[in-house]
Write a protein that holds these residues in place. Structure first.
Motif, PDB file in Angstrom:
ATOM      1  N   PHE A  10       0.827  -1.217   0.000  1.00  0.00           N
ATOM      2  CA  PHE A  10       0.000   0.000   0.000  1.00  0.00           C
ATOM      3  C   PHE A  10       0.857   1.261   0.000  1.00  0.00           C
ATOM      4  O   PHE A  10       0.340   2.366  -0.115  1.00  0.00           O
ATOM      5  CB  PHE A  10      -0.972  -0.021   1.190  1.00  0.00           C
ATOM      6  N   PHE A  24     -12.605   4.640  -7.145  1.00  0.00           N
ATOM      7  CA  PHE A  24     -13.256   5.887  -6.719  1.00  0.00           C
ATOM      8  C   PHE A  24     -14.011   6.531  -7.884  1.00  0.00           C
ATOM      9  O   PHE A  24     -13.897   7.732  -8.127  1.00  0.00           O
ATOM     10  CB  PHE A  24     -12.205   6.842  -6.135  1.00  0.00           C
ATOM     11  N   GLY A  54      -8.049   6.318   6.797  1.00  0.00           N
ATOM     12  CA  GLY A  54      -7.911   5.789   5.441  1.00  0.00           C
ATOM     13  C   GLY A  54      -8.978   6.456   4.585  1.00  0.00           C
ATOM     14  O   GLY A  54      -9.746   5.796   3.895  1.00  0.00           O
ATOM     15  N   ARG A  76      -2.365   7.757   4.181  1.00  0.00           N
ATOM     16  CA  ARG A  76      -0.924   7.770   3.907  1.00  0.00           C
ATOM     17  C   ARG A  76      -0.617   8.184   2.468  1.00  0.00           C
ATOM     18  O   ARG A  76       0.520   8.446   2.126  1.00  0.00           O
ATOM     19  CB  ARG A  76      -0.275   6.412   4.217  1.00  0.00           C
ATOM     20  N   THR A  77      -1.629   8.248   1.611  1.00  0.00           N
ATOM     21  CA  THR A  77      -1.351   8.411   0.181  1.00  0.00           C
ATOM     22  C   THR A  77      -1.544   9.865  -0.261  1.00  0.00           C
ATOM     23  O   THR A  77      -2.670  10.380  -0.285  1.00  0.00           O
ATOM     24  CB  THR A  77      -2.255   7.471  -0.651  1.00  0.00           C
ATOM     25  N   MET A 102      -1.927   4.965   9.618  1.00  0.00           N
ATOM     26  CA  MET A 102      -2.907   4.720  10.681  1.00  0.00           C
ATOM     27  C   MET A 102      -2.296   4.001  11.891  1.00  0.00           C
ATOM     28  O   MET A 102      -2.865   4.016  12.965  1.00  0.00           O
ATOM     29  CB  MET A 102      -4.129   3.966  10.149  1.00  0.00           C
ATOM     30  N   ARG A 103      -1.102   3.418  11.705  1.00  0.00           N
ATOM     31  CA  ARG A 103      -0.438   2.798  12.849  1.00  0.00           C
ATOM     32  C   ARG A 103       0.206   3.844  13.750  1.00  0.00           C
ATOM     33  O   ARG A 103       0.585   3.539  14.874  1.00  0.00           O
ATOM     34  CB  ARG A 103       0.617   1.793  12.354  1.00  0.00           C
ATOM     35  N   MET A 117     -13.777   2.856   6.169  1.00  0.00           N
ATOM     36  CA  MET A 117     -14.762   2.427   5.181  1.00  0.00           C
ATOM     37  C   MET A 117     -14.119   1.730   3.974  1.00  0.00           C
ATOM     38  O   MET A 117     -12.984   2.022   3.606  1.00  0.00           O
ATOM     39  CB  MET A 117     -15.541   3.653   4.660  1.00  0.00           C
ATOM     40  N   SER A 120     -10.641  -0.702   4.401  1.00  0.00           N
ATOM     41  CA  SER A 120      -9.389   0.030   4.640  1.00  0.00           C
ATOM     42  C   SER A 120      -8.693  -0.514   5.881  1.00  0.00           C
ATOM     43  O   SER A 120      -7.747   0.105   6.380  1.00  0.00           O
ATOM     44  CB  SER A 120      -9.682   1.525   4.839  1.00  0.00           C
TER      45      SER A 120
HETATM   46  C1  LIG Z   1      -9.823   1.054  -0.405  1.00  0.00           C
HETATM   47  S1  LIG Z   1      -9.291   2.658  -0.033  1.00  0.00           S
HETATM   48  C2  LIG Z   1     -10.712   3.311   0.806  1.00  0.00           C
HETATM   49  C3  LIG Z   1     -10.738   4.817   0.909  1.00  0.00           C
HETATM   50  C4  LIG Z   1     -11.967   5.401   1.617  1.00  0.00           C
HETATM   51  N1  LIG Z   1     -12.103   4.900   2.956  1.00  0.00           N
HETATM   52  C5  LIG Z   1     -13.239   5.153   0.838  1.00  0.00           C
HETATM   53  O1  LIG Z   1     -14.186   4.576   1.391  1.00  0.00           O
HETATM   54  O2  LIG Z   1     -13.307   5.567  -0.310  1.00  0.00           O
HETATM   55  C6  LIG Z   1      -8.123   2.402   1.286  1.00  0.00           C
HETATM   56  C7  LIG Z   1      -7.446   3.661   1.778  1.00  0.00           C
HETATM   57  O3  LIG Z   1      -6.575   3.348   2.875  1.00  0.00           O
HETATM   58  C8  LIG Z   1      -5.388   4.137   2.731  1.00  0.00           C
HETATM   59  N2  LIG Z   1      -4.308   3.454   3.451  1.00  0.00           N
HETATM   60  C9  LIG Z   1      -3.711   2.286   3.125  1.00  0.00           C
HETATM   61  N3  LIG Z   1      -2.790   1.960   4.025  1.00  0.00           N
HETATM   62  C10 LIG Z   1      -2.792   2.958   4.959  1.00  0.00           C
HETATM   63  C11 LIG Z   1      -2.038   3.195   6.138  1.00  0.00           C
HETATM   64  N4  LIG Z   1      -1.103   2.337   6.538  1.00  0.00           N
HETATM   65  N5  LIG Z   1      -2.309   4.304   6.864  1.00  0.00           N
HETATM   66  C12 LIG Z   1      -3.250   5.202   6.434  1.00  0.00           C
HETATM   67  N6  LIG Z   1      -3.987   5.016   5.317  1.00  0.00           N
HETATM   68  C13 LIG Z   1      -3.756   3.916   4.581  1.00  0.00           C
HETATM   69  C14 LIG Z   1      -5.176   4.213   1.229  1.00  0.00           C
HETATM   70  O4  LIG Z   1      -4.328   5.263   0.868  1.00  0.00           O
HETATM   71  C15 LIG Z   1      -6.610   4.372   0.734  1.00  0.00           C
HETATM   72  O5  LIG Z   1      -6.996   5.719   0.720  1.00  0.00           O
END
Ligand SMILES: C[S@@+](CC[C@H](N)C(=O)[O-])C[C@H]1O[C@@H](n2cnc3c(N)ncnc32)[C@H](O)[C@@H]1O
Length: 258
Positions: A10, A24, A54, A76-77, A102-103, A117, A120
């Protein structure tokens, strides 16, 4: 403090950029807009400060801000946060966007509601890190605050499992998804192949798949109580026809030892 860690799938920004249209799409934004009031009815947050963990490009953060929530979006992105900022500007809402893993993100006692959601949660190779995330969220909630997690549940994956699927996206790109269940039904390993204008790009990623019971136990282990499971954001039971695994837990009103 931000911890230095090995890079995982990720952390590859091109994954989120190249798959943006698939994950998206306008339709996905419309779905969040249509479901947000149902989600709120399910969790009944005690107040209006909200953490979207996330948050991606703000599919949930923006409709929630429009409903008067003070939203902090953590992701994170960089690419997705930039999309979120632009979308919020267009929608005329004010959101705090934070680039954090998120950690690492904790803001003690700050939020009435936290949400995670669209699957994530469960990305880390080390399961213990999921527990770290849950504890961070618990610490970041006010007493009585709620946490809603929405993921693809293991029971649903078992029901609909197909090793290979193929989809054509809005812009004509073909996406071939290959799935494999690994580690004794603990994780799913995915290979997604994007074919766009004759060019092929492959992404490999994997994540934990939780059963209802496993997710509930993990939330309880982190210190949440009154954890309830639903089969959709409509509040259907988590039964044979569940489409999603939605878990809602509460932070105890009085401090407890973990
Ligand atoms: C499947 S997407 C879902 C995004 C949003 N929650 C939605 O419902 O549209 C997963 C999200 O988690 C974020 N993500 C992945 N690993 C992460 C991490 N370690 N810490 C924070 N965000 C993270 C990604 O950048 C991405 O935006």
């Amino acid at each position: 403090m931000t911890t230095k860690r090995k890079l995982e799938w990720f952390d590859d920004d091109s994954f989120w950029r190249d798959l943006y249209l698939f994950m998206f799409s306008d339709q996905r934004f419309a779905e969040a807009e249509a479901q947000v009031d149902k989600a709120l009815a399910l969790v009944r947050p005690p107040g209006k400060s909200l953490l979207d963990l996330g948050c991606g490009p703000g599919r949930w953060a923006i409709p929630l801000a429009r409903r008067g929530f003070q939203v902090t979006g953590v992701d994170r992105t960089k690419y997705l946060l930039a999309k979120g900022r632009a979308n919020a500007r267009k929608a005329g809402v004010d959101i705090e966007w934070l680039r954090k893993d998120m950690r690492d993100f904790v803001r003690p006692g700050a939020f009435d509601l936290a949400i995670s959601m669209f699957t994530s949660f469960g990305y880390f190779d080390d399961d213990e890190e999921d527990l770290v995330v849950l504890r961070n969220v618990l610490d970041s909630l006010k007493p009585g605050g709620r946490f809603l997690i929405d993921v693809a549940g293991k029971e649903w994956v078992a029901r609909i499992f197909q090793p290979t699927t193929s989809t054509v996206l809005e812009d004509g790109t073909r996406l071939i998804e290959r799935h494999e269940i690994i580690d004794g039904w603990t994780r799913v390993r995915n290979e997604w192949i994007l074919i766009r204008k004759g060019k092929v790009k492959t992404f490999n990623f994997h994540h934990t798949i939780y059963s209802g019971r496993e997710l509930k136990d993990r939330m309880l282990a982190a210190g949440f109580h009154d954890v309830r499971l639903y089969g959709s954001l409509d509040g259907d039971e988590y039964g044979a026809s569940a489409q999603r695994l939605v878990a809602v837990g509460q932070k105890p009103k009085s401090a407890r030892r973990r």
